[in-house]
Design a protein around this motif. Sequence first.
Motif, short mmCIF file in Angstrom:
data_model
loop_
_atom_site.label_atom_id
_atom_site.label_comp_id
_atom_site.label_asym_id
_atom_site.label_seq_id
_atom_site.Cartn_x
_atom_site.Cartn_y
_atom_site.Cartn_z
N ARG B 334 -4.40 0.41 -1.32
CA ARG B 334 -3.21 1.11 -0.84
C ARG B 334 -3.59 2.27 0.07
O ARG B 334 -3.02 2.47 1.13
CB ARG B 334 -2.40 1.58 -2.08
CG ARG B 334 -1.34 2.60 -1.86
CD ARG B 334 -0.24 2.19 -0.88
NE ARG B 334 0.18 0.81 -0.99
CZ ARG B 334 0.57 0.07 0.05
NH1 ARG B 334 0.59 0.57 1.27
NH2 ARG B 334 0.95 -1.18 -0.13
N ARG B 335 -4.62 3.04 -0.33
CA ARG B 335 -5.00 4.20 0.47
C ARG B 335 -5.60 3.78 1.81
O ARG B 335 -5.39 4.43 2.83
CB ARG B 335 -5.95 5.09 -0.33
CG ARG B 335 -5.17 5.94 -1.36
CD ARG B 335 -6.04 6.95 -2.06
NE ARG B 335 -7.07 6.26 -2.84
CZ ARG B 335 -8.36 6.54 -2.75
NH1 ARG B 335 -8.79 7.48 -1.95
NH2 ARG B 335 -9.24 5.86 -3.48
N GLU B 338 -2.73 3.00 3.99
CA GLU B 338 -2.09 4.22 4.47
C GLU B 338 -2.92 4.86 5.58
O GLU B 338 -2.38 5.33 6.59
CB GLU B 338 -1.88 5.21 3.32
CG GLU B 338 -0.61 4.90 2.55
CD GLU B 338 -0.55 5.58 1.20
OE1 GLU B 338 -1.41 6.44 0.92
OE2 GLU B 338 0.34 5.22 0.42
N LEU B 484 -13.08 4.61 2.92
CA LEU B 484 -12.17 5.74 3.02
C LEU B 484 -12.92 7.04 3.25
O LEU B 484 -12.51 7.89 4.04
CB LEU B 484 -11.33 5.85 1.74
CG LEU B 484 -10.15 4.88 1.67
CD1 LEU B 484 -9.68 4.73 0.25
CD2 LEU B 484 -9.03 5.36 2.58
N ALA B 506 -1.56 7.93 -5.25
CA ALA B 506 -0.68 6.85 -4.83
C ALA B 506 0.52 6.70 -5.76
O ALA B 506 1.63 6.44 -5.32
CB ALA B 506 -1.46 5.53 -4.77
#
Lengths: 214, 535, 432
Positions: B334-335, B338, B484, B506
């Motif tokens: 998810r990150r 994003e 990340l 999140a």
Amino acid sequence: MGDGGVQKNPGFAGITGDFNLTEAEVRGTDYVGQRPLDGGHPAVAGTMPYQVPPKAVDGPIFVGPFEERLEKVLTRYEDRRGALLPALGIAHEARGYLSPEAMEEVAERLQLAPAYVRGVATFYTMYNLRPVGRHLIQVCTNISCNLCGGEDVLQAFLQATGTGMGEVSADGQFTVIEVECLGACGFPTVVQINDRFFENVQPADAGRILEELR
Amino acid sequence: MAEEQGIETVHCTVNGMAVEVPKGTRMIDAAAHVGSDVPHYCYHPGLSAPAQCRLCLVEVEGSPKLLPACVTVVQEGNVIRTESEAALEARKAVLEFLLVNHPLDCPVCDQSGECKLQDYVSAEGPAMGRLADAKRIVGVDDFGGDVLFNGDRCVMCTRCVRFMREVAQDERLGVVQRGSRAVIDTFFDDGLDGNIWADNVVDICPVGALVSKDFLHRARAWDLDRTPSICPNCSQGCNITLQVRDNEVMRLKPRPNDAVNGHWMCDVGRLDYQWINRKGRIEAPLVREGDRFVPMSWSDTLPRLVDAVRALSSQRGGAVVSPFLSNEDLGAARRVMEAVGGGRSVYRVETGESVVLPGFPQLALREDRAANVRGSQLFGFERVGDGCATGGLEAVDNAEFLLVAGDDLEDAPADFGSGARLFIYIGQLLNPAARNAHFVLPATTFAEMEGTFTNVNDHVQRFWPALRPPGMARPVWQILGVLLSGLNGSPAPARPADAFALLGAARPEFGQLRFEDLGATGNPLSGAATAPAGS
Amino acid sequence: MAYPYQHPSEVRVLSEYFGDPEARTLKGWEARGGYKALRKALGMSPADIVNEVKTSGLRGRGGAGFPTGVKWSFMPKEPTRQHYLVCNADESEPGTFKDRELIRWTPHQLIEGCLIGAYAIRATHCYIYIRGEFFEPAQILAKAIEEAYAAGYAGKDVMGSGQELHVTLHLGAGAYICGEETAMMNSIEGRRGEPRVKPPFPAVAGVFGKPTTINNVETLCSVTHIVNNGGEWYRQWGTEKSTGTKLFCVSGHVRRPGNYEVPMGFNFREFIHDICGGPHEGREVRAVIPGGSSVPMMSADDLDVGMDYEAFVSVGTMLGAGSVIVMDDTADIVKQVRRMVEFYAHESCGQCSQCREGTAWATKILRRIERGGGTEADLTTLVDISNNMAGKTICVLSDAAAAPILSSIGKFRGDYQARFQLEEKLMPARRA
């Protein structure tokens, strides 16, 4: 013990001793006779009227008077499970033994699991789990009868019918088994043949009793 | 302590030790409080107690007879002795009785090593048997399903019968006959087939009478390594142990957790473990150079990966994840999405009929046949495809940045992802569609890593690594964590706990949980329960 | 005319009409004073009946000898649920055949007792659990129950009193253990006849989970007479603690086996030698089981004892159901013990490990000893098996199985040892 000096007891292997009662009077047959197929009053509808010979019948058991009897029985218990012993009794009476199909039908009627019904049916020794002869000869060899020659009586019946223990004779007439105390210990040897008690049976009586039954 | 909580308590002493227990506690549980395991067979905490094996007899001061600890409730002031001479004598006698007809075929018995008869007899049974006559022979019966019955080994505790009656509520087993002729049996040829809870009778059988056909003669109990884990095969999240020999899962066994699965699990989940042992895995990172893949070390691969992502300016993103990924994996995915500007993020899951365990209705084989469907939803992934976990990939067709994590793309068209400017595939198997990726990165399965799943009722539960990962495979969260870190400079999580701690960013609900607090049985995700849970 | 024998020393309260076919019928029973007690009872409060029975000192005739009035007083006083009375007519203890005679000669005596007992414990329903083998007595009883319903002695409104009292006849199907009260309750509920763990006791959770009292046929028959004549009247017989009269069933090696009703405390030697006619010509009494096969054997030396609960306990045995089995000097004690233990192995329900395995194992050993293959070590094993079973199981069947083994090894060890010698003679090589 088979020695000549022993006084025989009165009873009903044809020996009435010095009694002024007939066999029918003692057994009460003149009073009750056979119970109706529909069971009579609901209070006693769970009572098997008689152990009947095996019948080769197809189709459901609980129809007609048998169904009526089961319905009566169901009114006497708090739940359907309570009627299991009487229901097995009715099935046993109608078929002569409890086949898997009979157990399944009872289970379905009482909304029980077939495996549960099998567990109960096999717990009790009076339910035949396979067909037996027209006359089921059950000889008591427990202590009181044993002391008075029960095992000899058992052998006499096995010889007279020419069968092994629990086998059905060639003509389908007889099955001889050994059973535990029948509760008539004062009249040894006790032999239960279908619904009837024969008391004070001696080995020599076996042949005569079989003739009577034929 | 209990009094403070307003629970009525009673005091007793067990083997000289004072114990305070809630009123109504059975002696067997009171003894367990002081570490005294009273031997027992028929008693099982998930079933009714018939007190019929008579092994748990204990001495209670003031009682002329020994009392069964499994049904006798502690009264105020009871003085209980579980190891007194009378109790030991009684247990020794029961063990001698149980051995009378037992075949002592431990060398060929699957239960050997985890058999309660073996354990108790070696601990406190008679040294020698005294039977000089023939043993009773019952033989072997196939009960159907996965269950095989060895009648000679049975101690007639009737746990199996009571499980089917009380918990499965499908009374297919019964005690047939009586006395020493009694055996466990089904209704003639009707077996246990079709009941998906039947294998639990194998688990609760204290001896080798009921054994699993699937596991038959495959491993000895003492050769198995047992790792606490979560059944991955539906969204119920039954607590299990993965039982492994030679880096291969041999069987799954339920692990008690009152909040999730009680003592039970279904056969569908239990018997579906071969995929965990799949061979032919991707073992090294593969980086596409031109038309071919070049295997590389992680230290060579990851900088290239960061560079490749950075090189994209504006992109339409797209992600396909697997509901078998851990919360940490999904949170990291998810990150990443994003960080690259979002895009459609989807998952696919196989579904089937839901089957509730009637006697423990909070347990069911759930419709969604993957462990972390709830986690996938919570981390913002959208369900696509059909009930066979196929189709639906057109959702990411026009993605320029394509991340596939965990989904093996078995059904994907051969040109899947070929239009993407950057296609990262993190997974276990190299199916044709995966060959279109620019980066093919080997990932571990849940069995090879530590992490958490969120079950259908928002219960977050941990699992531990049971298998050695193949080659260089790593958890998805670790790979994406480094990515990340390269993108935004934040430190990459080093441990699962670190990865878990990042989840709060999140989904705030996760921020309220601490990885260490989850323990072996997990914790509920507070606040999230109101969110619609997938079935 | 009594059936089959009578003796002047008897006191015939329950058995007065044995051998009188007319007493079976409702008309005949009414003519003999029947159903007077029921009418009287319905005019009393349940508590008064319980007190009267307490006063009488009547103790359970099924074997345990628990005071009936006290047992009844355990039932809830203010019924909030259905209560049940169960009449135990499962008579299957080897040597016992008194209930069969009571049922087949005086069925209305039992029905009346059941109705009174049900009323006294505030039950509206009584199950009579009769063993399945008793087809004939069951038919007689069934007919009598139908008569009682027709005459308004049973039903929704008994004798116009507004009291509802039902009787249901329930046939067993061949299981000795169903004579145990909790097993009987399971059997009535349509379950395997496996005894239940107590507590809960039947007065709290019995048949269908409802408060239940279970009484023996003879007990309930006695209640009829106690209600009719008062508790004090009943105490005129017997001892301080064992009151009234009791039917004793005698079987085995005596000249006149049968049922005899004597006051409690009657001299046992006189009973066997006078009333029952003693052993057959030229024989000696060797061993006696005074209360059915479940109680320890006595040797002939111990016969000078009163026939009551306490006296039998004082000589190491029990009154049981009053089922006297006499063995003379021709009896093969080892064989008879083997047969008794075989019986218990056959009848064990199979729940408890000790009983299920112990009875079957003891049977195997006894069979081997009987064949001549025994050793002294087998006797030790038998004693251990017995001690390890007794007192450790849900019900007392294992204690019952242990009784003949322990008492016979204690009193007739030589009989066993004689068998070992037989083996030594036949197979000397095997022992060496």
